[in-house]
Every structure is written in structure tokens, then in C-alpha cells.
Design a protein around this motif. Structure first.
Motif, mmCIF file in Angstrom:
data_model
loop_
_atom_site.group_PDB
_atom_site.id
_atom_site.type_symbol
_atom_site.label_atom_id
_atom_site.label_comp_id
_atom_site.label_asym_id
_atom_site.label_seq_id
_atom_site.Cartn_x
_atom_site.Cartn_y
_atom_site.Cartn_z
ATOM 1 N N THR A 113 12.205 -8.191 -1.414
ATOM 2 C CA THR A 113 12.328 -8.926 -2.673
ATOM 3 C C THR A 113 12.517 -7.961 -3.849
ATOM 4 O O THR A 113 11.995 -6.843 -3.843
ATOM 5 N N GLU A 114 13.242 -8.429 -4.838
ATOM 6 C CA GLU A 114 13.497 -7.596 -6.016
ATOM 7 C C GLU A 114 12.209 -7.231 -6.762
ATOM 8 O O GLU A 114 12.037 -6.067 -7.167
ATOM 9 N N PRO A 115 11.269 -8.172 -6.969
ATOM 10 C CA PRO A 115 10.021 -7.779 -7.642
ATOM 11 C C PRO A 115 9.274 -6.671 -6.909
ATOM 12 O O PRO A 115 8.746 -5.757 -7.543
ATOM 13 N N ALA A 116 9.250 -6.724 -5.590
ATOM 14 C CA ALA A 116 8.555 -5.691 -4.818
ATOM 15 C C ALA A 116 9.273 -4.349 -4.925
ATOM 16 O O ALA A 116 8.628 -3.298 -5.029
ATOM 17 N N ARG A 117 10.596 -4.384 -4.905
ATOM 18 C CA ARG A 117 11.344 -3.130 -5.050
ATOM 19 C C ARG A 117 11.038 -2.468 -6.384
ATOM 20 O O ARG A 117 10.839 -1.248 -6.466
ATOM 21 N N GLN A 118 11.004 -3.279 -7.424
ATOM 22 C CA GLN A 118 10.726 -2.721 -8.751
ATOM 23 C C GLN A 118 9.307 -2.152 -8.827
ATOM 24 O O GLN A 118 9.079 -1.124 -9.472
ATOM 25 N N LEU A 119 8.373 -2.824 -8.178
ATOM 26 C CA LEU A 119 6.973 -2.399 -8.246
ATOM 27 C C LEU A 119 6.675 -1.171 -7.398
ATOM 28 O O LEU A 119 5.927 -0.284 -7.816
ATOM 29 N N TRP A 120 7.233 -1.119 -6.169
ATOM 30 C CA TRP A 120 6.704 -0.183 -5.186
ATOM 31 C C TRP A 120 7.701 0.751 -4.512
ATOM 32 O O TRP A 120 7.282 1.743 -3.884
ATOM 33 N N ASP A 121 9.000 0.474 -4.576
ATOM 34 C CA ASP A 121 9.932 1.223 -3.728
ATOM 35 C C ASP A 121 9.928 2.726 -4.007
ATOM 36 O O ASP A 121 9.799 3.533 -3.075
ATOM 37 N N ALA A 122 10.073 3.112 -5.247
ATOM 38 C CA ALA A 122 10.172 4.546 -5.567
ATOM 39 C C ALA A 122 8.910 5.296 -5.158
ATOM 40 O O ALA A 122 8.981 6.354 -4.514
ATOM 41 N N TYR A 148 -2.957 6.070 -1.419
ATOM 42 C CA TYR A 148 -2.140 6.228 -0.209
ATOM 43 C C TYR A 148 -2.815 7.190 0.761
ATOM 44 O O TYR A 148 -2.818 6.952 1.975
ATOM 45 N N GLU A 149 -3.408 8.232 0.253
ATOM 46 C CA GLU A 149 -4.094 9.205 1.109
ATOM 47 C C GLU A 149 -5.262 8.539 1.832
ATOM 48 O O GLU A 149 -5.480 8.771 3.030
ATOM 49 N N ARG A 150 -6.024 7.716 1.128
ATOM 50 C CA ARG A 150 -7.132 7.002 1.774
ATOM 51 C C ARG A 150 -6.610 6.051 2.846
ATOM 52 O O ARG A 150 -7.218 5.904 3.911
ATOM 53 N N TYR A 151 -5.487 5.405 2.557
ATOM 54 C CA TYR A 151 -4.862 4.514 3.545
ATOM 55 C C TYR A 151 -4.475 5.281 4.801
ATOM 56 O O TYR A 151 -4.791 4.863 5.924
ATOM 57 N N SER A 152 -3.802 6.412 4.644
ATOM 58 C CA SER A 152 -3.343 7.159 5.817
ATOM 59 C C SER A 152 -4.520 7.701 6.630
ATOM 60 O O SER A 152 -4.475 7.718 7.865
ATOM 61 N N GLN A 153 -5.593 8.092 5.944
ATOM 62 C CA GLN A 153 -6.783 8.559 6.659
ATOM 63 C C GLN A 153 -7.460 7.407 7.404
ATOM 64 O O GLN A 153 -7.951 7.589 8.530
ATOM 65 N N ALA A 154 -7.479 6.227 6.791
ATOM 66 C CA ALA A 154 -8.091 5.063 7.433
ATOM 67 C C ALA A 154 -7.314 4.642 8.675
ATOM 68 O O ALA A 154 -7.902 4.301 9.709
ATOM 69 N N ALA A 166 6.703 4.374 -2.958
ATOM 70 C CA ALA A 166 6.547 4.319 -1.506
ATOM 71 C C ALA A 166 7.356 5.416 -0.828
ATOM 72 O O ALA A 166 6.858 6.100 0.081
ATOM 73 N N ARG A 167 8.577 5.614 -1.269
ATOM 74 C CA ARG A 167 9.411 6.646 -0.647
ATOM 75 C C ARG A 167 8.858 8.047 -0.926
ATOM 76 O O ARG A 167 8.908 8.920 -0.060
ATOM 77 N N THR A 168 8.298 8.237 -2.102
ATOM 78 C CA THR A 168 7.671 9.524 -2.412
ATOM 79 C C THR A 168 6.448 9.750 -1.532
ATOM 80 O O THR A 168 6.258 10.833 -0.958
ATOM 81 N N ASN A 169 5.603 8.724 -1.394
ATOM 82 C CA ASN A 169 4.400 8.840 -0.566
ATOM 83 C C ASN A 169 4.740 9.084 0.898
ATOM 84 O O ASN A 169 4.116 9.930 1.568
ATOM 85 N N ILE A 227 0.821 -1.208 0.000
ATOM 86 C CA ILE A 227 0.000 0.000 0.000
ATOM 87 C C ILE A 227 0.857 1.260 0.000
ATOM 88 O O ILE A 227 0.455 2.297 -0.538
ATOM 89 N N LEU A 228 2.060 1.166 0.559
ATOM 90 C CA LEU A 228 2.937 2.342 0.603
ATOM 91 C C LEU A 228 3.325 2.804 -0.795
ATOM 92 O O LEU A 228 3.594 3.987 -1.011
ATOM 93 N N GLY A 229 3.349 1.869 -1.739
ATOM 94 C CA GLY A 229 3.736 2.204 -3.103
ATOM 95 C C GLY A 229 2.563 2.392 -4.033
ATOM 96 O O GLY A 229 2.718 2.332 -5.258
ATOM 97 N N SER A 230 1.386 2.631 -3.470
ATOM 98 C CA SER A 230 0.188 2.797 -4.294
ATOM 99 C C SER A 230 0.099 4.198 -4.878
ATOM 100 O O SER A 230 0.914 5.077 -4.565
ATOM 101 N N GLU A 231 -0.894 4.419 -5.724
ATOM 102 C CA GLU A 231 -1.133 5.750 -6.286
ATOM 103 C C GLU A 231 -1.386 6.743 -5.155
ATOM 104 O O GLU A 231 -1.935 6.360 -4.104
ATOM 105 N N PRO A 232 -1.008 8.019 -5.335
ATOM 106 C CA PRO A 232 -1.134 9.000 -4.248
ATOM 107 C C PRO A 232 -2.524 9.071 -3.614
ATOM 108 O O PRO A 232 -2.646 9.170 -2.386
ATOM 109 N N GLU A 233 -3.582 8.967 -4.423
ATOM 110 C CA GLU A 233 -4.932 9.057 -3.855
ATOM 111 C C GLU A 233 -5.254 7.824 -3.011
ATOM 112 O O GLU A 233 -5.943 7.930 -1.986
#
Length: 200
Positions: free
Chosen positions: A177-186, A138-144, A188-191, A130-136
């Protein structure tokens, strides 16, 4: 979720008994750690597992741990995970003890989000997807999550949440894991950086 649980238990030679699994995740105080979250973790862990040579038994263990990892959730870090692991053990009648022990260890790994078990790496990465999701999203996640800790006033929440977010940002490795880093790391750090700034 019940079908996934039952199929995994059968694969491991047990008698399916999901008990109150569905009811637990539908509890009214859960605004984030609910059915949607756990099904997302089940889905993402299964997708990540495709990159590894896990056995059928290992994938079943992973599915059970994903289903059970937040089954007890009262906003008590550490206690909730231990109670969830105990809940899983009680529901795995007929499953070999070595498999039950591994399910428990995967659930318990979510306390510290660290483990040497490759199955845990996949589960933990899926739990943080969820940390690497689209900004909107991520916002719903943080509010929840904020709603789940509504007993705290804003200053206490901001201080506590800031510590959590900063700890995540300071990790050299956020996803194992490498697949997760490729999918979500960048993303997630921005969010996380955006949320930390908003909490200041």
C-alpha cells in the motif's frame, strides 16, 4: 486484544469466544511473536485501513485476522499459519461463512506474504511494519527473532536469516500500500541492508 476480538465478532453477528487467544500470545517461547507484536499489527493495520473505503464488516474481518495471524506459533513456517487459520474458524461461531473464509484467507496470506485482497495488503504491510522501525527497535526485533530460533547454531542461523533478509531486500515492492511505503519503505531497506551486512 480480547475486547477487539469480541467487538469484531459481534459486528459480524457472531457470539464472542476468544478461547485461549491471550494465553497463546503469552507463551514463554515467544520473544517476538507475542502480545506486543500482535497488538502492533492490530494498531498498524487499523491505521493503514483509514486510507481506504473499507466497510465496517471488512474492518472487523481485518481486526480478527490481525488478532489470529500468529495465534499458533511453534516456529514451523506454513504449518503455524494454517493452524492459526483453523483456530480462527473454530472461534467464529455464528459468523457468516463468507466472513470466516475471508478471515482464514487473510491469515493464510501471511505464509507467502502475497495476495490480491486489499484487506490482505493492509494486514501484510502492518505485519512488516517492524522492518521500518527506528534502528534500536529493529535491533531488538532481530535479537528477539534470533531467540525464537535458538535451536539453531550461529552458522545455520546466519545462513537462514541471510536468505530471508536478502529475499526481502530483493523485492521490487516491499510494502504493497502507498501509505505503508511512505511510512516504512526507506527505513526498512536501510535496516535490512544493515542486518544483512552484520550477518556476513
Amino acid at each position: 486484544m480480547r475486547r477487539i476480538w469480541d467487538d469484531a465478532v459481534r459486528t459480524l453477528g457472531g457470539a464472542p469466544d476468544a478461547g485461549d487467544l491471550m494465553e497463546r500470545y503469552a507463551e514463554p517461547h515467544r520473544t517476538y511473536h507475542n502480545t506486543f507484536h500482535v497488538m502492533s499489527v492490530v494498531r498498524d493495520s487499523s491505521a493503514l485501513a483509514d486510507a481506504f473505503a473499507f466497510t465496517v464488516e471488512e474492518r472487523s474481518i481485518l481486526a480478527l485476522a490481525a488478532c489470529a495471524h500468529d495465534v499458533i506459533y511453534d516456529g514451523k513456517p506454513g504449518e503455524d499459519e494454517r493452524a492459526s487459520a483453523a483456530w480462527a474458524r473454530e472461534r467464529l461461531a455464528g459468523v457468516e461463512d463468507k466472513h470466516i473464509a475471508r478471515v482464514e484467507s487473510l491469515v493464510l496470506a501471511t505464509i507467502t506474504h502475497s495476495s490480491s485482497d486489499p484487506l490482505a495488503h493492509v494486514l501484510l504491510d502492518a505485519d512488516l511494519a517492524i522492518l521500518g522501525s527506528e534502528p534500536e527497535h529493529y535491533e531488538r526485533y532481530s535479537q528477539a527473532v534470533r531467540q525464537e530460533y535458538s535451536q539453531y547454531d550461529d552458522p545455520a542461523w546466519r545462513a537462514g536469516r541471510s536468505r530471508v533478509v536478502k529475499t526481502l531486500l530483493d523485492r521490487e515492492v516491499l510494502f504493497v500500500t502507498e501509505p505503508a511505503r511512505q511510512l516504512w519503505d526507506a527505513a526498512a531497506r536501510t535496516n535490512l541492508a544493515r542486518e544483512l551486512q552484520s550477518l556476513a
